[in-house]
Scaffold this motif. Structure first.
Motif, short mmCIF file in Angstrom:
data_model
loop_
_atom_site.label_atom_id
_atom_site.label_comp_id
_atom_site.label_asym_id
_atom_site.label_seq_id
_atom_site.Cartn_x
_atom_site.Cartn_y
_atom_site.Cartn_z
N ALA A 29 0.95 -1.16 -0.05
CA ALA A 29 -0.14 0.08 0.24
C ALA A 29 1.05 1.35 0.11
O ALA A 29 0.72 2.34 0.63
N PHE A 30 2.03 1.24 -0.76
CA PHE A 30 2.91 2.44 -0.78
C PHE A 30 2.43 3.55 -1.38
O PHE A 30 2.86 4.65 -1.15
N GLU A 31 1.33 3.49 -2.04
CA GLU A 31 0.72 4.62 -2.64
C GLU A 31 0.09 5.75 -1.62
O GLU A 31 -0.06 6.92 -2.00
N SER A 79 1.75 6.33 1.11
CA SER A 79 2.64 6.87 2.18
C SER A 79 3.40 8.02 1.27
O SER A 79 3.73 7.88 -0.02
N PRO A 80 3.77 9.11 1.88
CA PRO A 80 4.74 10.00 1.20
C PRO A 80 6.17 9.78 1.37
O PRO A 80 6.94 10.46 0.58
N VAL A 81 6.58 8.54 1.65
CA VAL A 81 8.00 8.36 1.67
C VAL A 81 8.41 7.70 0.38
O VAL A 81 7.73 6.90 -0.24
N PRO A 82 9.41 8.26 -0.29
CA PRO A 82 9.82 7.77 -1.62
C PRO A 82 10.42 6.48 -1.62
O PRO A 82 10.99 6.06 -0.47
N ALA A 83 10.69 5.71 -2.55
CA ALA A 83 11.18 4.51 -2.73
C ALA A 83 12.70 4.66 -2.34
O ALA A 83 13.48 5.79 -2.76
N PRO A 84 13.40 3.81 -1.50
CA PRO A 84 14.62 4.08 -1.04
C PRO A 84 15.68 4.17 -1.78
O PRO A 84 15.59 3.28 -3.09
N GLY A 85 16.75 4.93 -1.90
CA GLY A 85 17.99 4.70 -2.77
C GLY A 85 18.81 6.07 -2.52
O GLY A 85 18.38 6.93 -1.90
#
Length: 168
Positions: free
Chosen positions: A7-9, A11-17
């Protein structure tokens, strides 16, 4: 963990990198699903530290009663007047950031209040964490996810406790 789903959509947290870009501070008004209240004996000094050190902004305030601070969506803090505890409690509150912000936050907090940070530390669950003790003795952990490597010891640790990584 069979009842979970991505359910990442929401969350405001971007994909890690290493090149992850932090979202802009969120100025919208919403019903807060979670927030933390932090007692302080000096609203102005606490506000200054949270803004300059931790990257929050003042959403609004009622003079002498409350200062509502925010970073990203769902990262809300209310500073409220009260006495300062003698030492930082064992309880902490964690806020997401991106890897590129960890050193910047550490430097800003140390400039505002020398000796206020511990770390950053690489954690076995795939994050880098910086612990900050604020002027009001709140224990804040700034946490940034590292990119997922399915061959890493961290990925194996997650599999060992029943958590499959992305794409599994």
């Amino acid at each position: 963990m069979t009842d979970t789903y991505p359910a990442f959509e929401v969350s405001p947290v971007p994909a890690p990198g290493p090149d992850a870009v932090a979202p802009e501070p969120f100025h919208g008004i919403y019903g807060m699903p979670m927030f933390v209240s932090v007692p302080t004996s000096d609203l102005a000094a606490s506000t200054d530290f949270w803004v300059r050190g931790l990257g929050f902004f003042e959403l609004f305030s009622a003079p002498g009663q409350v200062v509502h601070l925010r970073r990203w969506t769902f990262q809300d803090v209310l500073l409220v007047p009260a006495g300062r505890p003698a030492e930082a409690p064992a309880l902490s509150v964690s806020f997401s950031c991106v890897l590129g912000q960890i050193d910047e936050i550490a430097a800003a907090c140390e400039a505002a209040r020398p000796g206020s940070t511990t770390g950053p530390r690489t954690m076995p669950w795939g994050s880098v964490e910086l612990e900050v003790v604020t002027p009001e003795n709140a224990r804040v952990v700034m946490t940034a996810a590292r990119p997922y490597d399915p061959e890493s010891p961290e990925a194996q640790h997650l599999r060992d406790i029943g958590i499959e990584g992305p794409g599994a």
